[in-house]
Design a protein around this motif. Structure first.
Motif, short mmCIF file in Angstrom:
data_model
loop_
_atom_site.label_atom_id
_atom_site.label_comp_id
_atom_site.label_asym_id
_atom_site.label_seq_id
_atom_site.Cartn_x
_atom_site.Cartn_y
_atom_site.Cartn_z
N PRO A 83 0.93 -1.36 0.18
CA PRO A 83 0.04 0.47 -0.06
C PRO A 83 0.91 1.65 -0.42
O PRO A 83 0.44 2.12 0.98
CB PRO A 83 -0.85 -0.23 1.11
CG PRO A 83 0.10 -0.93 2.15
CD PRO A 83 1.18 -2.37 1.34
N LEU A 84 1.21 1.67 -0.85
CA LEU A 84 2.20 2.80 -1.22
C LEU A 84 1.90 3.52 -2.50
O LEU A 84 2.27 3.73 -3.46
CB LEU A 84 3.79 1.66 -1.87
CG LEU A 84 4.66 3.31 -2.21
CD1 LEU A 84 4.71 3.65 -0.73
CD2 LEU A 84 6.51 2.77 -3.08
N ALA A 85 1.48 4.55 -1.55
CA ALA A 85 0.82 5.66 -2.79
C ALA A 85 2.22 6.67 -3.64
O ALA A 85 3.26 6.03 -3.75
CB ALA A 85 0.34 7.19 -1.95
N ARG A 86 1.89 6.45 -5.02
CA ARG A 86 2.42 7.29 -6.34
C ARG A 86 3.38 7.66 -6.12
O ARG A 86 4.78 8.34 -5.85
CB ARG A 86 1.44 7.67 -7.53
CG ARG A 86 2.75 8.09 -8.83
CD ARG A 86 1.72 8.46 -9.62
NE ARG A 86 2.18 9.63 -10.01
CZ ARG A 86 1.91 9.85 -11.25
NH1 ARG A 86 1.12 8.45 -12.69
NH2 ARG A 86 2.05 10.67 -12.68
N ALA A 87 3.00 9.02 -4.89
CA ALA A 87 3.50 10.40 -4.59
C ALA A 87 4.71 10.11 -4.02
O ALA A 87 5.50 10.18 -3.46
CB ALA A 87 2.54 10.89 -3.65
N ALA A 88 4.88 9.24 -2.64
CA ALA A 88 5.39 8.61 -1.65
C ALA A 88 6.74 8.04 -2.67
O ALA A 88 7.41 8.32 -2.26
CB ALA A 88 4.86 7.72 -0.64
N LEU A 89 6.11 7.51 -4.06
CA LEU A 89 7.31 6.27 -4.44
C LEU A 89 8.36 7.56 -4.89
O LEU A 89 9.28 7.28 -4.97
CB LEU A 89 6.45 5.46 -4.99
CG LEU A 89 7.75 4.27 -5.66
CD1 LEU A 89 8.52 4.02 -5.60
CD2 LEU A 89 6.73 3.78 -7.16
N LEU A 90 7.07 8.30 -5.59
CA LEU A 90 8.38 9.59 -6.27
C LEU A 90 9.07 10.79 -5.38
O LEU A 90 10.33 11.24 -5.49
CB LEU A 90 7.34 10.06 -7.31
CG LEU A 90 6.42 9.66 -8.41
CD1 LEU A 90 5.49 10.67 -8.98
CD2 LEU A 90 7.25 9.45 -9.58
N ARG A 91 8.65 11.04 -4.47
CA ARG A 91 9.35 11.41 -3.03
C ARG A 91 10.64 10.04 -2.73
O ARG A 91 11.83 10.43 -2.51
CB ARG A 91 8.72 11.87 -1.79
CG ARG A 91 7.26 12.85 -1.93
CD ARG A 91 7.58 13.28 -0.35
NE ARG A 91 6.56 11.96 0.42
CZ ARG A 91 4.92 11.62 -0.26
NH1 ARG A 91 4.51 13.22 -0.38
NH2 ARG A 91 4.63 11.31 0.76
N GLU A 92 10.27 9.19 -2.50
CA GLU A 92 11.47 8.34 -2.22
C GLU A 92 12.56 8.75 -3.86
O GLU A 92 14.07 8.65 -3.50
CB GLU A 92 11.47 6.67 -2.36
CG GLU A 92 12.32 6.13 -1.68
CD GLU A 92 12.57 6.36 -0.73
OE1 GLU A 92 13.74 5.59 0.30
OE2 GLU A 92 11.89 6.09 0.34
N LEU A 93 12.07 8.35 -5.02
CA LEU A 93 13.48 8.62 -5.96
C LEU A 93 13.68 9.74 -5.90
O LEU A 93 15.50 9.93 -6.76
CB LEU A 93 12.26 8.14 -7.70
CG LEU A 93 12.30 6.77 -7.51
CD1 LEU A 93 11.12 6.70 -8.23
CD2 LEU A 93 12.60 5.94 -7.40
N VAL A 144 6.76 -0.77 -12.86
CA VAL A 144 6.48 -0.47 -11.72
C VAL A 144 4.57 -0.42 -11.53
O VAL A 144 4.94 0.63 -12.75
CB VAL A 144 6.78 0.14 -10.30
CG1 VAL A 144 5.83 -0.20 -9.30
CG2 VAL A 144 8.57 -0.75 -10.23
N SER A 145 3.36 -1.32 -11.15
CA SER A 145 2.29 -0.71 -12.14
C SER A 145 1.87 -0.34 -10.81
O SER A 145 1.93 -1.23 -9.60
CB SER A 145 1.43 -1.78 -12.41
OG SER A 145 2.35 -2.14 -14.09
N LEU A 146 1.21 1.07 -10.32
CA LEU A 146 0.66 1.24 -9.24
C LEU A 146 -1.26 1.07 -10.73
O LEU A 146 -1.52 1.59 -11.04
CB LEU A 146 0.43 3.05 -9.58
CG LEU A 146 2.14 2.66 -8.67
CD1 LEU A 146 2.76 4.39 -9.02
CD2 LEU A 146 1.90 2.71 -7.39
N ASP A 147 -1.89 1.08 -8.70
CA ASP A 147 -3.40 1.22 -8.81
C ASP A 147 -3.70 2.34 -7.94
O ASP A 147 -2.98 2.88 -7.44
CB ASP A 147 -3.73 0.39 -9.55
CG ASP A 147 -3.83 -0.33 -7.44
OD1 ASP A 147 -3.70 -0.47 -6.14
OD2 ASP A 147 -4.06 -2.59 -8.03
N ALA A 148 -5.16 2.27 -7.36
CA ALA A 148 -5.50 3.15 -7.22
C ALA A 148 -4.89 2.21 -5.29
O ALA A 148 -5.33 3.78 -3.97
CB ALA A 148 -7.11 3.39 -6.20
#
Length: 504
Positions: free
Chosen positions: A51-61, A106-110
């Protein structure tokens, strides 16, 4: 008479050269530098169903210095296509072994991460990103560096450095009379110091062995030691040492040495990932890191960088068209320096724990790599929650902004791993660490432990057992202490589960 004076002078000079030769070999063949310990956070492990949001993953990158690109062709790049991220993960040496660079989708959904696959489309059970470096433990002189080998250099770095700093590097023997004459002529034409005649070897000797004092004696020692250095070591060894020794920036009292660390400091990227225009900027800083500081003097830095590109073209290392295109690029320097200690409160905890088991010299000189459980996502949430809560309290109670403080520690349930720590309302400022040093009454945090001790005696207590929530007064230090409930009321006999849930 002249011979009687000349012989002792020659003997003294000979003994001096022998002493300098011993000094050159002792340091260059041994440990040249005190290497600080570098501290890392946790690696982010990605998996399907997370359960990792897209925004959180982008912040990590972003925190790791990954760059958005049209195609993730190189390590440190990622591409966004709708709900899909193509990430080219960097190679990294983890405590459990070396992880090679790899491409993944990495494929993301809601709800978070839906699927992870490799470059061929096969499912990956786990994708591990390298951890962020959160700080270091530095020697007294506060020099920091990331050692690199010549084989790790990006294209054109060595060529650009030699073209701009020492064109005769591969032909001279430590001192270049030709360069001295060329610098003298340039300085006479300019009516001042416009060009130096020191070789790369002389610059290395000055930085590695001698002081920065500009005296004839120091200059003579520099020349002799440069010749001795070239006598004992190869050009490749000397160039590699120079690349790691040169001063290229300053972060407070921490000195940025070597191209490896400078790349992280200015671009938040490993040196191997830099493009031509970025490499040229780092080479430009060799002339004077403070004078050409790209964050403070961008126009000056840009002009010097473009001069480096022009000299590369003049030497035939790159063609004129490539130099022209590179000169049109921006400086590309990040607004905030990379590799700095962004989390001083957490680093304070790390230092204290390490000092219990390690000598100071081990932490500041042996290049240790220290891995922690620090979670940048949790730290961000903690700092945001503290700031928002304190602002709300100050507004409700009409207090002066910044008047009250707070601290927080986040630990993993069942493991005790310290994930985040804030010692004040501003976690970016070094100061009194309330999370570690403040002394306060524990208040109601003791109640769960007290109730647990009671419930471990099932013959006497259960969740339904009645306990008396009556007024209490205890003499402590000669003074009565009368604790109260949050609502300032006593509630009489109540079941344990009610007393615990309502903190009676």
């Amino acid at each position: 008479m002249l011979g009687a004076l000349l012989l002792p002078a020659l003997i003294a000079i000979g003994l001096g050269v022998i002493a300098l030769d011993t000094m050159v070999k002792a340091k260059f063949s041994g440990a040249k530098w005190a290497l600080p310990a570098h501290v890392y956070g946790r690696p982010l492990e990605l998996y399907a169903g997370q359960p990792l949001a897209r925004a959180a993953l982008l912040r990590e990158l972003d925190g790791l210095g990954y760059r958005k690109a049209a195609q993730a062709e190189h390590p440190g790049q990622f591409k966004i296509s709708g709900n899909t991220l193509d990430i080219h993960v960097r190679a990294f040496r983890f405590p459990d072994g070396q992880q090679p660079a790899q491409r993944a989708r990495v494929s993301l959904d809601a709800s978070g991460i839906a699927a992870i696959g490799d470059s061929s489309g096969a499912a990956l059970p786990l994708l591990r990103l390298e951890p962020v470096r959160i700080g270091g433990i530095y020697p007294e002189h506060a020099e920091d560096r990331v050692l690199l080998r010549l084989a790790e250099l990006p294209p054109y770095l060595a060529d650009a450095l030699i073209a701009t700093e020492d064109r005769d590097f591969y032909s001279h023997h430590g001192v270049s009379p030709r360069a001295i004459l060329r610098a003298t002529w340039a300085n006479l034409r300019a009516g001042g110091i416009a060009q130096g005649g020191s070789t790369l070897t002389q610059q290395l000797v000055k930085n590695l062995y001698l002081s920065q004092n500009r005296t004839l004696v120091r200059k003579a020692m520099e020349a002799v030691m440069a010749v001795l250095l070239e006598l004992h070591y190869s050009k490749q060894e000397i160039l590699e040492a120079y690349l790691n020794e040169i001063h290229l920036g300053q972060a407070g009292d921490r000195a940025i040495h070597g191209f490896g660390l400078a790349s992280e400091f200015y671009f938040r990227q490993p040196l191997a990932e830099l493009d031509l225009h970025q490499v040229a900027l780092l080479v430009a800083l060799a002339k004077g890191a403070s004078y050409y500081n790209p964050r403070r003097q961008p126009e000056r830095a840009l002009a010097r960088r473009n001069l480096v590109l022009a000299q590369l073209a003049e030497e035939g290392v790159i063609d004129a068209e490539r130099a022209r295109i590179a000169a049109l690029q921006p400086l590309d320097v990040t607004e905030a320096p990379g590799g700095i200690n962004q989390y001083p409160d957490y680093m304070d905890l790390v230092r204290r724990r390490l000092q219990e088991d390690y000598n100071a010299s081990d932490l500041t000189a042996n290049g240790l790599r220290i891995f922690t459980y620090f979670d940048p996502q949790a730290q961000r949430q903690v700092e945001t929650a503290i700031a928002d809560t304190l602002r709300r309290i100050e507004a409700e109670r009409k207090l002066t902004p910044g008047q009250i403080q707070a601290a927080a520690v986040v630990v993993g349930v069942g493991t005790g791993e310290v994930l985040a720590l804030a010692g004040s309302r501003s976690g970016q400022v070094v100061g009194f660490n309330r999370a570690l040093d403040a002394r306060r009454t524990i208040g109601s945090t003791a109640k769960p432990a007290v109730y647990l001790a009671a419930l471990e005696q099932p013959g006497r207590y259960t969740l339904g057992t009645l306990v008396d929530d009556a007024p209490l007064s205890i003499v402590s230090g000669g003074k009565p202490w009368s604790p109260e409930n949050f609502d300032h009321k006593s509630h009489g006999p109540v079941p344990i589960y009610v007393a615990l849930s309502r903190s009676y």
